[in-house]
Design an enzyme around this catalytic site. Sequence first.
Site, short mmCIF file in Angstrom:
data_model
loop_
_atom_site.label_atom_id
_atom_site.label_comp_id
_atom_site.label_asym_id
_atom_site.label_seq_id
_atom_site.Cartn_x
_atom_site.Cartn_y
_atom_site.Cartn_z
N ASP A 109 -5.32 -16.36 10.20
CA ASP A 109 -6.21 -15.74 10.94
C ASP A 109 -6.67 -17.59 12.31
OD1 ASP A 109 -7.20 -13.18 9.24
OD2 ASP A 109 -6.56 -15.56 8.67
N THR B 71 -1.42 -13.42 -1.90
CA THR B 71 -1.19 -12.01 -1.92
C THR B 71 -1.84 -11.33 -1.91
OG1 THR B 71 -0.15 -11.99 -3.56
CG2 THR B 71 -0.56 -10.42 -3.69
N ASN B 72 -1.99 -10.37 -1.35
CA ASN B 72 -3.93 -9.97 -0.12
C ASN B 72 -4.04 -8.19 -1.31
OD1 ASN B 72 -4.24 -10.76 1.64
ND2 ASN B 72 -2.78 -9.62 3.30
N PRO B 73 -5.25 -8.48 -1.76
CA PRO B 73 -6.56 -9.09 -0.92
C PRO B 73 -6.95 -10.71 -1.04
CG PRO B 73 -7.43 -7.76 -2.45
CD PRO B 73 -6.34 -7.36 -2.61
N VAL B 74 -6.23 -11.90 0.03
CA VAL B 74 -6.72 -12.51 -0.82
C VAL B 74 -7.79 -13.72 -1.33
CG1 VAL B 74 -6.71 -14.33 1.73
CG2 VAL B 74 -4.84 -15.35 -0.14
N ARG C 160 -7.78 0.84 0.14
CA ARG C 160 -7.61 -0.10 0.34
C ARG C 160 -8.26 -0.80 -1.39
NH1 ARG C 160 -8.97 -4.22 5.41
NH2 ARG C 160 -7.28 -3.66 6.69
N SER D 112 -4.56 -18.93 0.91
CA SER D 112 -4.28 -19.28 1.83
C SER D 112 -5.07 -18.97 2.64
CB SER D 112 -2.98 -18.42 2.14
OG SER D 112 -3.07 -17.02 2.55
N ALA E 88 -4.76 -19.50 13.08
CA ALA E 88 -3.92 -20.20 13.65
C ALA E 88 -3.50 -19.06 14.72
CB ALA E 88 -2.31 -20.49 13.12
N ARG E 89 -3.52 -17.80 15.04
CA ARG E 89 -3.59 -16.82 15.61
C ARG E 89 -4.91 -17.16 16.82
NH1 ARG E 89 -2.57 -12.85 10.80
NH2 ARG E 89 -0.41 -12.51 10.98
N GLN F 135 1.42 -1.14 0.40
CA GLN F 135 -0.34 0.19 -0.31
C GLN F 135 0.77 1.25 -0.30
OE1 GLN F 135 -3.10 -0.41 2.83
NE2 GLN F 135 -4.08 0.63 2.43
N HIS G 253 -9.57 -26.38 18.67
CA HIS G 253 -10.40 -26.95 17.65
C HIS G 253 -10.99 -25.11 17.13
CE1 HIS G 253 -7.68 -30.31 16.73
NE2 HIS G 253 -8.32 -30.84 18.29
N HIS H 164 -10.52 -12.95 4.43
CA HIS H 164 -9.61 -12.48 5.19
C HIS H 164 -9.20 -11.52 5.48
CE1 HIS H 164 -5.24 -12.95 6.43
NE2 HIS H 164 -4.43 -12.48 5.26
N1 LIG Z 1 -2.63 -14.64 3.36
C1 LIG Z 1 -1.88 -14.07 4.31
O1 LIG Z 1 -2.55 -14.80 5.09
C2 LIG Z 1 -0.65 -13.15 4.01
C3 LIG Z 1 -0.06 -12.77 5.05
C4 LIG Z 1 0.70 -11.62 4.51
C5 LIG Z 1 1.47 -11.36 3.31
N2 LIG Z 1 0.31 -11.69 2.70
C6 LIG Z 1 0.06 -10.86 1.36
O2 LIG Z 1 1.51 -11.58 0.87
C7 LIG Z 1 2.13 -10.36 -0.56
C8 LIG Z 1 3.67 -10.58 -0.29
O3 LIG Z 1 4.42 -9.60 1.18
P1 LIG Z 1 5.78 -9.84 0.86
O4 LIG Z 1 5.44 -8.67 2.57
O5 LIG Z 1 6.34 -10.88 0.35
O6 LIG Z 1 5.65 -8.29 0.36
P2 LIG Z 1 7.51 -8.15 -0.75
O7 LIG Z 1 7.01 -6.68 -1.41
O8 LIG Z 1 8.41 -8.17 0.23
O9 LIG Z 1 7.10 -9.47 -1.97
C9 LIG Z 1 6.72 -8.51 -3.27
C10 LIG Z 1 7.74 -9.77 -4.23
O10 LIG Z 1 6.55 -9.38 -5.63
C11 LIG Z 1 7.40 -9.35 -6.14
N3 LIG Z 1 6.53 -8.46 -7.68
C12 LIG Z 1 5.81 -7.41 -7.87
N4 LIG Z 1 4.65 -7.48 -9.00
C13 LIG Z 1 5.13 -8.45 -9.15
C14 LIG Z 1 4.79 -9.05 -10.86
N5 LIG Z 1 4.35 -8.99 -11.62
N6 LIG Z 1 5.54 -10.79 -11.10
C15 LIG Z 1 7.15 -10.99 -10.33
N7 LIG Z 1 7.24 -10.26 -9.27
C16 LIG Z 1 6.54 -9.75 -8.82
C17 LIG Z 1 8.42 -7.96 -5.77
O11 LIG Z 1 9.01 -7.56 -7.14
C18 LIG Z 1 8.61 -8.28 -4.66
O12 LIG Z 1 9.90 -9.11 -4.43
C19 LIG Z 1 1.10 -8.93 0.11
O13 LIG Z 1 0.34 -8.96 -0.78
C20 LIG Z 1 0.58 -9.38 1.59
O14 LIG Z 1 0.04 -8.68 1.64
C21 LIG Z 1 -0.46 -12.21 2.79
#
Ligand SMILES: NC(=O)c1ccc[n+]([C@@H]2O[C@H](COP(=O)([O-])OP(=O)(O)OC[C@H]3O[C@@H](n4cnc5c(N)ncnc54)[C@H](O)[C@@H]3O)[C@@H](O)[C@H]2O)c1
Length: 318
Positions: free
Chosen positions: A152, A123-126, A92, A147, A154-155, A86, A172, A179
């Site tokens: 959530d 990736t979010n919003p998942v 969002r 995912s 687990a938390r 963000q 359980h 999410h």
């Molecule tokens: N689902 C969940 O429970 C959960 C938990 C934590 C984080 N996340 C999400 O996971 C995602 C990643 O978080 P992060 O901390 O690893 O971010 P980050 O910025 O560390 O990593 C993202 C990576 O994606 C790469 N990227 C961007 N655009 C791309 C594309 N078009 N093709 C290939 N690679 C590309 C970037 O180069 C970077 O290395 C976020 O959307 C975050 O919100 C989800």
Amino acid sequence: MTSHRQPTRVAIVGAGNVGATFAYALLMSGLAPEIVLIDANRERAEGEAMDLNHSVPFASPATVWAGDYADCAGAAATVITAGVAQRPGESRLELARRNVAIIRDIVPRVATANPEGIIVVATNPVDVLTHEAWRHSGLPAGRVIGSGTMLDTARFRYLLSDHFGVDPRSVHAYIIGEHGDSEVPVWSLANIAGMRLADFCAAQGLDLDAAAMEHIFRQTREAAYRIIERKGATYYAIGVALLRLLEAIARDQDTVLSVSSRIVDYYDVGDVSFSLPTVINRGGVARVLRLQLDETEADGLRRSAAVLSATIRDVEGD
Ligand SMILES: NC(=O)c1ccc[n+]([C@@H]2O[C@H](COP(=O)([O-])OP(=O)(O)OC[C@H]3O[C@@H](n4cnc5c(N)ncnc54)[C@H](O)[C@@H]3O)[C@@H](O)[C@H]2O)c1
């Protein structure tokens, strides 16, 4: 007899915090001897692959490399963690639109290289991205899994276990729906040793403290905000949540996990992706379990689905 089985390959698109942490957990588990990292930032993927390979002498034999979409061929699953963060002042929905564009770019390339595999989205919003990934993949809905509320859930189990003084693995309880902010705790079915929480407390001469339970849910729902305030990102717990999901897939375990997938008809909602306890095996989603929710929970789930449907309509309106 010699085995001709191919080594299990897992592809990871996005070698940032979440992708690299998941890769590390996967490498330490010994589950997948082939791990390919794909990232728009090639150098980042190369650096992570080098660092991970240097841990192999202390772990099990495996090869990690920085690759291309063609390397998704034959992977048991491709896990997408690529995304953008963000920007200051960005809503969002604007963030969702940017990550939808990334998913629409990545998913067809993954599905072309690996039409038989499973796509996992983190990736979010998942939930929105899981739905978009399914629409743009051409794959059956059961092979596109988010995912979802694994983290959530687990938390929630961790916080309940801390309150009740038992191992989290003995608690359980599920978080279902989005999410995110509209997620729903299934209090009516939460149990320890087969006893609903009220019965568990009664058996030990304790009161079930409603305020403490509400606090536990609030901490669950807001955990990501609190962690991001402190360290900027969350990645360890999602890394092992993804590992657990991959284990259920690669070992064909029929494990019940609270993952996101396209829901067709559930408590009057449908054609939206959100989390419910789901049986996962080598084929992906084997079935979504029908829970006996109470009225409050069913209403909460309908509201959560409505929030997600509205966002999906907004991003698809582009
Ligand atoms: N689902 C969940 O429970 C959960 C938990 C934590 C984080 N996340 C999400 O996971 C995602 C990643 O978080 P992060 O901390 O690893 O971010 P980050 O910025 O560390 O990593 C993202 C990576 O994606 C790469 N990227 C961007 N655009 C791309 C594309 N078009 N093709 C290939 N690679 C590309 C970037 O180069 C970077 O290395 C976020 O959307 C975050 O919100 C989800």
